[in-house]
Design a protein around this motif. Structure first.
Motif, mmCIF file in Angstrom:
data_model
loop_
_atom_site.group_PDB
_atom_site.id
_atom_site.type_symbol
_atom_site.label_atom_id
_atom_site.label_comp_id
_atom_site.label_asym_id
_atom_site.label_seq_id
_atom_site.Cartn_x
_atom_site.Cartn_y
_atom_site.Cartn_z
ATOM 1 N N LYS A 789 6.671 33.369 14.844
ATOM 2 C CA LYS A 789 7.262 32.255 15.602
ATOM 3 C C LYS A 789 7.318 30.984 14.747
ATOM 4 O O LYS A 789 8.288 30.230 14.794
ATOM 5 N N GLN A 790 6.249 30.759 13.983
ATOM 6 C CA GLN A 790 6.240 29.573 13.112
ATOM 7 C C GLN A 790 7.390 29.637 12.108
ATOM 8 O O GLN A 790 8.092 28.641 11.887
ATOM 9 N N MET A 791 7.600 30.830 11.508
ATOM 10 C CA MET A 791 8.670 30.973 10.517
ATOM 11 C C MET A 791 10.044 30.825 11.174
ATOM 12 O O MET A 791 10.958 30.230 10.601
ATOM 13 N N LEU A 792 10.176 31.355 12.416
ATOM 14 C CA LEU A 792 11.448 31.209 13.129
ATOM 15 C C LEU A 792 11.713 29.744 13.447
ATOM 16 O O LEU A 792 12.843 29.254 13.318
ATOM 17 N N ARG A 793 10.657 29.036 13.873
ATOM 18 C CA ARG A 793 10.815 27.615 14.200
ATOM 19 C C ARG A 793 11.278 26.842 12.957
ATOM 20 O O ARG A 793 12.168 25.999 13.027
ATOM 21 N N TYR A 796 14.902 27.602 12.364
ATOM 22 C CA TYR A 796 15.723 26.879 13.344
ATOM 23 C C TYR A 796 15.948 25.440 12.902
ATOM 24 O O TYR A 796 17.078 24.935 12.876
ATOM 25 N N PHE A 797 14.868 24.768 12.509
ATOM 26 C CA PHE A 797 14.994 23.366 12.082
ATOM 27 C C PHE A 797 15.853 23.270 10.818
ATOM 28 O O PHE A 797 16.644 22.327 10.669
ATOM 29 N N GLY A 830 9.219 19.061 17.373
ATOM 30 C CA GLY A 830 8.850 19.620 16.063
ATOM 31 C C GLY A 830 8.273 18.571 15.137
ATOM 32 O O GLY A 830 7.385 18.863 14.335
ATOM 33 N N ALA A 831 8.760 17.327 15.250
ATOM 34 C CA ALA A 831 8.269 16.250 14.382
ATOM 35 C C ALA A 831 6.849 15.832 14.743
ATOM 36 O O ALA A 831 6.091 15.381 13.880
ATOM 37 N N VAL A 832 6.481 15.998 16.018
ATOM 38 C CA VAL A 832 5.207 15.436 16.480
ATOM 39 C C VAL A 832 4.178 16.493 16.850
ATOM 40 O O VAL A 832 3.015 16.407 16.460
ATOM 41 N N ILE A 838 5.680 21.417 6.974
ATOM 42 C CA ILE A 838 6.990 21.798 6.428
ATOM 43 C C ILE A 838 8.066 21.592 7.494
ATOM 44 O O ILE A 838 9.127 21.021 7.248
ATOM 45 N N ALA A 839 7.762 22.061 8.732
ATOM 46 C CA ALA A 839 8.708 21.886 9.840
ATOM 47 C C ALA A 839 8.836 20.406 10.207
ATOM 48 O O ALA A 839 9.942 19.914 10.469
ATOM 49 N N GLN A 840 7.715 19.680 10.220
ATOM 50 C CA GLN A 840 7.744 18.248 10.578
ATOM 51 C C GLN A 840 8.643 17.456 9.619
ATOM 52 O O GLN A 840 9.437 16.617 10.039
ATOM 53 N N LYS A 841 8.500 17.763 8.332
ATOM 54 C CA LYS A 841 9.317 17.068 7.330
ATOM 55 C C LYS A 841 10.806 17.301 7.615
ATOM 56 O O LYS A 841 11.607 16.358 7.607
ATOM 57 N N THR A 842 11.167 18.579 7.870
ATOM 58 C CA THR A 842 12.565 18.907 8.175
ATOM 59 C C THR A 842 13.055 18.141 9.398
ATOM 60 O O THR A 842 14.179 17.627 9.424
ATOM 61 N N CYS A 843 12.187 18.044 10.417
ATOM 62 C CA CYS A 843 12.571 17.358 11.664
ATOM 63 C C CYS A 843 12.860 15.878 11.418
ATOM 64 O O CYS A 843 13.830 15.334 11.959
ATOM 65 N N PHE A 844 12.049 15.229 10.629
ATOM 66 C CA PHE A 844 12.297 13.811 10.341
ATOM 67 C C PHE A 844 13.567 13.626 9.504
ATOM 68 O O PHE A 844 14.290 12.644 9.674
ATOM 69 N N ILE A 845 13.860 14.587 8.630
ATOM 70 C CA ILE A 845 15.123 14.527 7.876
ATOM 71 C C ILE A 845 16.304 14.606 8.847
ATOM 72 O O ILE A 845 17.286 13.868 8.730
ATOM 73 N N ILE A 846 16.178 15.518 9.836
ATOM 74 C CA ILE A 846 17.239 15.657 10.845
ATOM 75 C C ILE A 846 17.385 14.370 11.643
ATOM 76 O O ILE A 846 18.510 13.865 11.856
#
Length: 980
Positions: A789-793, A796-797, A830-832, A838-846
């Protein structure tokens, strides 16, 4: 007592498990250890397991509770150990070794805890008690080795506190008792060398262990060394004596003193006849002796290096002379038929060559030494008769490792004197190739192997091998010409066959200089010498080597392309599971064959029509077989049979995919006229996506093929994507989606606006499929499911990031307000909320990108309100999470993106944003006006680095005055993806 009775039950075997459980309780009990101590002191029990466990209970007490014991209890432990030791002196039979070892551990632990403070006479008490009683001496020596393990052994990690304690113990021992211990060792070695060789060996091991940190003069003196040398002549003692001398030689010392020590030792060993290696039949001893000579040689080289650095020229010259004097012995050991003996001297040999490399000029003797080492290496590289090529086991693996050591020597020889090496190899190679028909396989193999090894051994300036230095070029060219024309490729041994093809490919540039040899070598690859060899091992390796050969030399093969394709046609057939005949090549080997066929077709000089015809004839059989097998698959009921068919189908797709690797920017699919062929492949393979059985492997292989086709077919692939996507989004698992997203991302990044309508159509179905999989409940301890699930999340991001960054604003904008809000809320979450930097960084980029797209005055209606309600709080809340670990590099990058998001909000909203922070947001959190103003000033600085630094400092502080941790700033509706 009750406890003693319970101890006794261990003698009844049926109750042993009960007793063991009770012993565990004794360990934890505050006072039960005293019962065990009494049992040991009085020798109450005869059962070995009871005695062993009594020691274990005592060990547990000393290790973990010693500091809490009273003086009386500590005295009881000391008395127990000494009484037990006294009992050993009177016993006719010693205890079992495992009990003696455990007792030694307990003695050593007590020593470590008490020697410096409570039991300074530890060794004197033991020595005065045991005297020269064999049982007592055995315990004494075992205790010394256990102390070495606790206090000295460098392989054991110690805390700083333990290291300080150990240093203090060693210092105290040096001051108080080391001379007495050394004297006791001498007495033991002298007394027991005839009657108790096992005790003598134990004592030699102790001397070897302790010599590294005690005064060497106590050991390296005439009486001790003479005693050790006398042991070298006793069969039961000689190996341990060798090891002991090795440790003495290995001790760190002043270079001048070390040279004197080694030289005096050598002199004595030589006088005693130990240098006459040929007369020694005991290979185990010679292996130890070789290690000793290696230690002496390396010590001398190290001394020479130190003396040269210090500018002590005279003494350095004497030391070099001492090194040179050991070379005859080195050569005897290096060339010995036993590989262990030879391997043990390689270190000295390597270091000696390194010394020669540094000398400005070599003497004739040194050149002779180099040549002798070369000949020794060449001889030792040779396989022996017993090497099992078809079923390689441990012995074979050891020889392969030994060969690697010899290769290091060969490389070093090339650095010292490339001319000598080249000449020596040439001589051996030429002589062997002249008589290869009558030579033994190992002689032929090593001759070709030496030619192969020259490729890496010769200095980098000769890397081209067939250009530059005429002498080297000429020698290598002559040897290669001989190799490919003398007929040795037909030698009937797998090792020779493999070495021939490895060398041909290592020197494939030779054929650019002399292309006339290509036809002969091609035939060797294609007939029973190579791809049709009787050995599967040879066929497999040759399939790979042939692909490399063709990739390098395809420009010189134009005249042979169709002949080659015709000859390998049967090797390109898909082997269905029902075929009872074993295939010549495995499916992995066939991948190389298909790639080779592709390279020949694509790079040939034929017109596009001919290339198309050749490629079609290559791929049509795959497509036909694929359709037949796919039709059979759903009808199969046995799972094993289904899996075999799916495997075969996957191979077919993989083979077709591998042929596409031959295309390049200069030779595209379109230029070669092959577009239609690969489109036909797509039409043949895509139906597999909707096959009701074996979906995982089939989808995976077709998806990989699509990835290749996006690169190769470009726009021609687009008509196939919608249908493929529809099939792949049905009945998805997390892994399916995770692997599908990169495909969509690849299409998005490559085609951008061309695929905008398709992306708008597929966007929400894909997102909803992801939400559905993420919302599926999983067991708390199912780590595999959580990771999926973590890898899918993350995937997704990444997908959302690709969309947001591709300049296709309309893809998300046209999804409807409710869907957009739902997606953006997941980005906030995802950001919070998830501790995945890794996912948080992507979310802030988005979030930064969305603010840039929609946050301006002409942006999306209602988005500025969303910025203030959700994105701003996310930027402040994320860094204050307890899981936000600033010692992690990814988290630091996340923080940087978080700061960048705030900066972009300011750029888009200007003074309005500053006013919001100062007058509404920060005051609502009871942040002081001073801090609010400070933050706003930093935000308005033109350089974003100032803001990044400021936020990092604040995050480091976790300053509650800036943000109240207990206020929920970011409310994300649970409907986004529930159950995560």
């Amino acid at each position: 007592t009750e406890k003693q009775d319970t101890l006794g039950i261990c003698e009844n075997k049926t109750c042993k498990y009960l007793a063991m459980a009770y012993f565990e309780q004794l360990k934890e009990s505050q006072d039960a250890w005293e019962v065990c101590a009494e049992a040991l002191a009085k020798g109450i029990y005869n059962d070995d397991h009871v005695k062993f466990f009594c020691f274990q209970v005592l060990e547990h007490q000393i290790k973990y509770r010693h500091a809490g014991l009273s003086a009386v209890q500590q005295q009881l432990i000391r008395e127990t150990l000494m009484k037990w030791l006294q009992c050993q002196l009177m016993n006719s039979q010693p205890e079992k070794p495992f009990i003696r070892n455990k007792a030694a551990q307990v003695f050593a632990l007590t020593f470590v805890m008490e020697y410096v403070t409570l039991w300074p006479k530890f060794f004197f008490d033991i020595l005065s008690l045991v005297g020269l009683n064999p049982h007592g001496v055995d315990i004494y020596l075992r205790t010394l080795m256990a102390i070495d393990a606790e206090v000295v052994d460098r392989d054991i990690l110690h805390s700083p506190e333990e290291t300080r304690r150990n240093t203090l113990i060693k210092d105290t021992m040096r001051e108080q008792c080391i001379p007495n211990l050394v004297e006791s060792w001498f007495q033991i070695l002298q007394a027991y060398q005839q009657s108790h060789p096992e005790l003598t060996c134990q004592c030699l091991e102790v001397v070897g262990a302790y010599v590294s940190w005690i005064d060497l003069n106590l050991i390296a003196n005439d009486r001790f060394v003479n005693l050790l040398l006398s042991h070298m002549s006793v069969e039961e003692l000689r190996e341990e004596a060798c090891d002991c001398l090795f440790e003495i030689v290995n001790k760190g010392m002043d270079p001048v003193d070390k040279t004197k020590l080694v030289e005096s030792l050598c002199q004595v060993l030589q006088s005693a006849g130990f240098f006459n290696v040929e007369q020694e039949e005991d290979v185990d001893f010679l292996a130890k002796f070789s290690r000793l000579v290696n230690g002496m040689g390396q010590s001398l080289v190290l001394s020479w290096t130190k003396l040269v650095k210090a500018g002590n020229v005279k003494v350095a010259a004497d030391t070099l002379q001492a090194v040179e004097a050991k070379v005859p012995l080195l050569l005897q050991l290096l060339v010995h038929e036993d590989d262990d003996i030879s391997a043990n001297i390689v270190g000295f040999c390597y270091d000696y060559l390194h010394v020669l490399k540094q000398l400005p000029q070599l003497t004739d003797q040194q050149k002779a030494n180099i040549e002798a080492i070369m000949l020794a290496v060449m001889k030792k590289l040779t396989y022996d008769d017993e090497y099992n090529f078809e079923n390689e086991g441990e012995d074979e693996a050891m020889f392969v490792e030994y060969r690697k050591q010899l290769k290091m020597l060969l490389d070093r020889l090339a650095q010292v004197s490339p001319e000598l090496l080249l000449e020596a190899v040439r001589r051996v190679f030429t002589n062997t190739m002249q008589n290869w028909q009558t030579a033994l396989f190992m002689e032929v193999e090593v001759a070709i192997r030496l030619l192969y090894m020259l490729g890496e051994a010769l200095p980098a300036s000769h890397g081209a091998h067939f250009s530059g230095d005429t002498a080297k070029t000429s020698a290598l060219q002559d040897m290669m010409r001989t190799l490919v024309s003398c007929g040795v490729s037909g030698y009937q041994h797998t090792s020779v066959s493999l070495e021939f093809f490895e060398t041909v490919v290592r020197y494939d540039k030779f054929f650019i200089v002399e292309p006339q040899h290509i036809p002969n070598v091609l035939m060797a690859f294609l007939d029973q010498r190579g791809l049709r060899h009787s050995s599967p091992k040879v066929r497999s390796r040759v399939a790979y080597l042939f692909s490399r050969f063709v990739k390098t030399l395809h420009k010189h093969m134009n005249a042979f392309i169709e002949d080659i394709l015709s000859r390998i046609q049967d090797l390109l057939e898909l082997t269905p599971p029902e075929n009872g005949f074993p295939a010549l090549l495995t499916s992995d080997d066939q991948l190389f064959m298909f790639e080779t066929a592709g390279v020949l077709i694509v790079n040939g000089e034929s017109p596009a029509e001919r290339k198309q015809a050749l490629m079609r004839s290559l791929l049509t059989p795959l497509m036909d077989a694929f359709r037949l097998l796919l039709a059979k698959l759903p009808q199969e009921t046995e799972e094993e049979r289904q899996a075999a068919l799916a495997d075969c189908l996957s191979h077919a797709v993989g083979f077709a995919s591998r042929t596409s690797k031959a295309f390049s920017n200069k030779q595209t699919v379109k230029q070669c006229g092959c577009t239609e062929v690969y489109r036909d492949c797509l039409q043949a393979f895509l139906p597999a996506l909707s096959c009701p059985v074996q979906r995982g492997p089939l989808r995976s292989s077709v998806r990989s093929f699509l990835h290749r086709m996006i690169i190769c077919l470009e726009e021609e692939v687009l008509p196939f994507i919608p249908a493929a996507s529809e099939h792949m989004l049905k009945d998805c698992e997390a892994k399916d989606l995770q692997e599908f997203i990169p495909l969509i991302s690849q299409i998005t990044a490559k085609f951008k606006r061309q695929v905008s309508p398709f992306l708008q159509q597929v966007f929400m179905p894909l997102v909803l499929a992801i939400f559905e999989v993420l919302a599926r409940p999983a067991e708390d301890n199912d780590q595999a499911a959580a990771l999926e699930k973590q890898m899918l999340r993350r995937s997704y991001f990444c997908f959302i990031q690709t969309i947001a960054s591709s300049g296709m604003n309309e893809v998300m904008a046209n999804q409807g307000a409710e869907n957009i809000e739902r997606v953006v809320f997941t980005i906030i979450q995802g950001a919070v909320d998830f501790p995945d930097p890794i996912a948080q960084k992507t979310c802030f980029i988005i979030l930064s990108k969305l603010v840039e797209l929609w946050g301006g005055k002409d942006g999306m209606v209602g988005f500025p309100d969303f910025i203030y309600k959700h994105i701003v709080p996310a930027c402040f809340l994320a860094p204050l999470k307890p899981t936000f670990d600033l010692t992690d590099a990814q988290t630091v990058l996340t923080l940087s993106e978080c700061a960048l998001t705030l900066k972009i909000i300011h750029l888009k909203r200007g003074p309005e944003f500053i006013q919001f922070l100062q007058q509404e947001y920060l005051p609502s959190l009871q942040v002081s006006p001073e801090i609010a103003q400070e933050l706003c000033q930093v935000l308005q600085q033109p350089d974003v680095k100032v803001l990044k630094t400021y936020i990092k400092v604040r995050a480091d502080e976790r300053d509650s005055s800036l943000i109240l941790k207990n206020v929920i700033l970011c409310h994300v509706p649970p409907s986004c993806y529930e159950g995560q």
